[in-house]
Design a protein around this motif. Structure first.
Motif, PDB file in Angstrom:
ATOM      1  N   LEU A 109     -19.138 -54.176   7.471  1.00  0.00           N
ATOM      2  CA  LEU A 109     -18.996 -55.630   7.349  1.00  0.00           C
ATOM      3  C   LEU A 109     -20.107 -56.209   6.481  1.00  0.00           C
ATOM      4  O   LEU A 109     -19.859 -57.070   5.621  1.00  0.00           O
ATOM      5  CB  LEU A 109     -19.016 -56.277   8.737  1.00  0.00           C
ATOM      6  CG  LEU A 109     -17.772 -56.063   9.596  1.00  0.00           C
ATOM      7  CD1 LEU A 109     -18.028 -56.511  11.040  1.00  0.00           C
ATOM      8  CD2 LEU A 109     -16.578 -56.823   9.023  1.00  0.00           C
ATOM      9  N   ALA A 110     -21.336 -55.742   6.688  1.00  0.00           N
ATOM     10  CA  ALA A 110     -22.459 -56.236   5.892  1.00  0.00           C
ATOM     11  C   ALA A 110     -22.274 -55.903   4.414  1.00  0.00           C
ATOM     12  O   ALA A 110     -22.522 -56.748   3.535  1.00  0.00           O
ATOM     13  CB  ALA A 110     -23.766 -55.644   6.412  1.00  0.00           C
ATOM     14  N   VAL A 111     -21.819 -54.697   4.116  1.00  0.00           N
ATOM     15  CA  VAL A 111     -21.593 -54.281   2.729  1.00  0.00           C
ATOM     16  C   VAL A 111     -20.540 -55.164   2.057  1.00  0.00           C
ATOM     17  O   VAL A 111     -20.650 -55.499   0.872  1.00  0.00           O
ATOM     18  CB  VAL A 111     -21.163 -52.800   2.682  1.00  0.00           C
ATOM     19  CG1 VAL A 111     -20.646 -52.425   1.294  1.00  0.00           C
ATOM     20  CG2 VAL A 111     -22.340 -51.892   3.061  1.00  0.00           C
ATOM     21  N   GLN A 112     -19.535 -55.578   2.834  1.00  0.00           N
ATOM     22  CA  GLN A 112     -18.455 -56.406   2.295  1.00  0.00           C
ATOM     23  C   GLN A 112     -18.784 -57.896   2.294  1.00  0.00           C
ATOM     24  O   GLN A 112     -17.923 -58.723   1.956  1.00  0.00           O
ATOM     25  CB  GLN A 112     -17.173 -56.163   3.091  1.00  0.00           C
ATOM     26  CG  GLN A 112     -16.615 -54.748   2.956  1.00  0.00           C
ATOM     27  CD  GLN A 112     -16.244 -54.408   1.527  1.00  0.00           C
ATOM     28  OE1 GLN A 112     -15.664 -55.229   0.822  1.00  0.00           O
ATOM     29  NE2 GLN A 112     -16.598 -53.203   1.091  1.00  0.00           N
ATOM     30  N   GLY A 113     -20.002 -58.258   2.688  1.00  0.00           N
ATOM     31  CA  GLY A 113     -20.433 -59.649   2.622  1.00  0.00           C
ATOM     32  C   GLY A 113     -20.162 -60.471   3.865  1.00  0.00           C
ATOM     33  O   GLY A 113     -20.307 -61.701   3.839  1.00  0.00           O
ATOM     34  N   TYR A 114     -19.778 -59.827   4.954  1.00  0.00           N
ATOM     35  CA  TYR A 114     -19.542 -60.531   6.213  1.00  0.00           C
ATOM     36  C   TYR A 114     -20.822 -60.547   7.057  1.00  0.00           C
ATOM     37  O   TYR A 114     -21.621 -59.608   7.021  1.00  0.00           O
ATOM     38  CB  TYR A 114     -18.458 -59.843   7.034  1.00  0.00           C
ATOM     39  CG  TYR A 114     -17.087 -59.881   6.424  1.00  0.00           C
ATOM     40  CD1 TYR A 114     -16.257 -60.990   6.575  1.00  0.00           C
ATOM     41  CD2 TYR A 114     -16.590 -58.785   5.718  1.00  0.00           C
ATOM     42  CE1 TYR A 114     -14.981 -61.013   6.030  1.00  0.00           C
ATOM     43  CE2 TYR A 114     -15.318 -58.796   5.170  1.00  0.00           C
ATOM     44  CZ  TYR A 114     -14.517 -59.911   5.322  1.00  0.00           C
ATOM     45  OH  TYR A 114     -13.258 -59.932   4.790  1.00  0.00           O
ATOM     46  N   GLN A 115     -20.988 -61.605   7.812  1.00  0.00           N
ATOM     47  CA  GLN A 115     -22.019 -61.647   8.849  1.00  0.00           C
ATOM     48  C   GLN A 115     -21.358 -61.285  10.166  1.00  0.00           C
ATOM     49  O   GLN A 115     -20.333 -61.862  10.529  1.00  0.00           O
ATOM     50  CB  GLN A 115     -22.638 -63.039   8.956  1.00  0.00           C
ATOM     51  CG  GLN A 115     -23.687 -63.146  10.062  1.00  0.00           C
ATOM     52  CD  GLN A 115     -24.254 -64.543  10.176  1.00  0.00           C
ATOM     53  OE1 GLN A 115     -23.524 -65.520  10.123  1.00  0.00           O
ATOM     54  NE2 GLN A 115     -25.558 -64.641  10.323  1.00  0.00           N
ATOM     55  N   SER A 116     -21.914 -60.316  10.877  1.00  0.00           N
ATOM     56  CA  SER A 116     -21.320 -59.915  12.142  1.00  0.00           C
ATOM     57  C   SER A 116     -22.128 -60.454  13.313  1.00  0.00           C
ATOM     58  O   SER A 116     -23.349 -60.519  13.270  1.00  0.00           O
ATOM     59  CB  SER A 116     -21.197 -58.395  12.238  1.00  0.00           C
ATOM     60  OG  SER A 116     -22.449 -57.771  12.112  1.00  0.00           O
ATOM     61  N   GLN A 117     -21.406 -60.847  14.346  1.00  0.00           N
ATOM     62  CA  GLN A 117     -21.990 -61.317  15.599  1.00  0.00           C
ATOM     63  C   GLN A 117     -21.363 -60.515  16.733  1.00  0.00           C
ATOM     64  O   GLN A 117     -20.145 -60.400  16.825  1.00  0.00           O
ATOM     65  CB  GLN A 117     -21.715 -62.811  15.814  1.00  0.00           C
ATOM     66  CG  GLN A 117     -22.238 -63.345  17.147  1.00  0.00           C
ATOM     67  CD  GLN A 117     -21.830 -64.792  17.417  1.00  0.00           C
ATOM     68  OE1 GLN A 117     -21.096 -65.397  16.635  1.00  0.00           O
ATOM     69  NE2 GLN A 117     -22.300 -65.337  18.518  1.00  0.00           N
ATOM     70  N   ASP A 147     -25.659 -52.508  13.327  1.00  0.00           N
ATOM     71  CA  ASP A 147     -26.469 -52.616  12.120  1.00  0.00           C
ATOM     72  C   ASP A 147     -27.653 -53.559  12.360  1.00  0.00           C
ATOM     73  O   ASP A 147     -27.545 -54.510  13.145  1.00  0.00           O
ATOM     74  CB  ASP A 147     -25.593 -53.150  10.982  1.00  0.00           C
ATOM     75  CG  ASP A 147     -26.340 -53.252   9.667  1.00  0.00           C
ATOM     76  OD1 ASP A 147     -26.811 -52.224   9.173  1.00  0.00           O
ATOM     77  OD2 ASP A 147     -26.452 -54.390   9.146  1.00  0.00           O
ATOM     78  N   ASP A 148     -28.754 -53.305  11.695  1.00  0.00           N
ATOM     79  CA  ASP A 148     -29.951 -54.132  11.881  1.00  0.00           C
ATOM     80  C   ASP A 148     -29.699 -55.600  11.552  1.00  0.00           C
ATOM     81  O   ASP A 148     -30.348 -56.487  12.119  1.00  0.00           O
ATOM     82  CB  ASP A 148     -31.098 -53.606  11.007  1.00  0.00           C
ATOM     83  CG  ASP A 148     -31.659 -52.280  11.502  1.00  0.00           C
ATOM     84  OD1 ASP A 148     -31.392 -51.917  12.666  1.00  0.00           O
ATOM     85  OD2 ASP A 148     -32.352 -51.602  10.721  1.00  0.00           O
ATOM     86  N   ALA A 149     -28.773 -55.871  10.625  1.00  0.00           N
ATOM     87  CA  ALA A 149     -28.511 -57.248  10.208  1.00  0.00           C
ATOM     88  C   ALA A 149     -27.567 -57.984  11.149  1.00  0.00           C
ATOM     89  O   ALA A 149     -27.396 -59.196  11.021  1.00  0.00           O
ATOM     90  CB  ALA A 149     -27.935 -57.266   8.794  1.00  0.00           C
ATOM     91  N   ALA A 150     -26.965 -57.294  12.094  1.00  0.00           N
ATOM     92  CA  ALA A 150     -26.014 -57.938  13.002  1.00  0.00           C
ATOM     93  C   ALA A 150     -26.729 -58.914  13.926  1.00  0.00           C
ATOM     94  O   ALA A 150     -27.843 -58.661  14.380  1.00  0.00           O
ATOM     95  CB  ALA A 150     -25.271 -56.880  13.823  1.00  0.00           C
TER      96      ALA A 150
END
Length: 225
Positions: free
Chosen positions: A110-118, A130-133
């Motif tokens: 999701l991060a690679v495709q430009g989405y923000q995950s919650q 993922d660390d960015a989630a």
């Protein structure tokens, strides 16, 4: 081998709770939960019954709640977003209890495709993302399933969204918070259970006293998913 996830539904709406209230979002609801919250409004997601497995398009195109589920890869999930024409770039992974599953592959993609995950989790399982989630822990204490809220899940939280009915729920949250030593404390949101007047007043008073935030499940007041 690609990770597969049991999908109960995928739909696009407005996030109604917590810090992202009002944000357009794609919800990915996973099947399976053993926490046992008595007030749960998605009890149809608790059991992953082999005889209820179906095709992915049948769960994403459905118009009512069902315990049917589809076994899907990350690529298949992302392709569904495209097939359905969804425009939101915020993706909420919920359940059920999503952290029963290793979510690193999905959240990284999701991060690679430009989405923000919650991630919306009870905090009773290890949070593998993922660390960015963005992780929302809604701690479930002394539920029927007998699971305990994990300190490591609380420490990973960006937001703690706590269900409140009475003072004992505030006390339970205080006991959980006392276990953790954060470098950067997460935002605490109190969410009245079932929009009850007494619970809402208690949550409001506590938020004002502690500079916490009120989460009022706006989607239920609006009558949307």
């Amino acid at each position: 081998m690609a990770q597969r996830y049991p999908i109960n539904e995928i739909f696009q709406t407005i996030q109604g709770e917590g810090l992202f209230t009002g944000v357009p979002a794609i919800f990915v609801r996973l099947q399976g939960c053993d926490v046992g919250c008595p007030w749960c409004d998605t009890q149809h997601t608790w059991t992953v019954s082999p005889d209820r497995e179906t095709n992915l398009n049948q769960v994403t195109d459905k118009s009512d709640t069902s315990d049917a589920w589809a076994n899907a890869t990350t690529a298949e999930i992302l392709n569904e977003f495209i097939r359905l024409g969804y425009q939101a770039n915020h993706v909420v992974i919920t359940g059920g209890e999503p952290c029963m599953y290793d979510l690193r592959e999905l959240t990284q993609a999701l991060a690679v495709q430009g989405y923000q995950s919650q991630i919306e989790t009870s905090g009773t399982y290890e949070v593998l993302v993922d660390d960015a989630a963005f992780v929302t822990v809604s701690p479930k204490v002394k539920m029927k399933g007998g699971l305990v809220v994990r300190p490591d899940a609380l420490l990973r939280a960006n937001e703690i969204k706590h269900p409140v009915a009475t003072e004992k729920d505030i006390d339970a949250l205080d006991a959980l918070l006392a276990q953790c030593k954060w470098t950067t404390p997460p935002q605490v949101c109190l969410q009245p259970i079932s929009q009850k007047t007494r619970a809402t007043q208690l949550a409001m008073e506590t938020c004002i006293a502690r500079n916490w935030r009120l989460s009022i499940q706006t989607h239920k007041y609006l009558g949307i998913d």
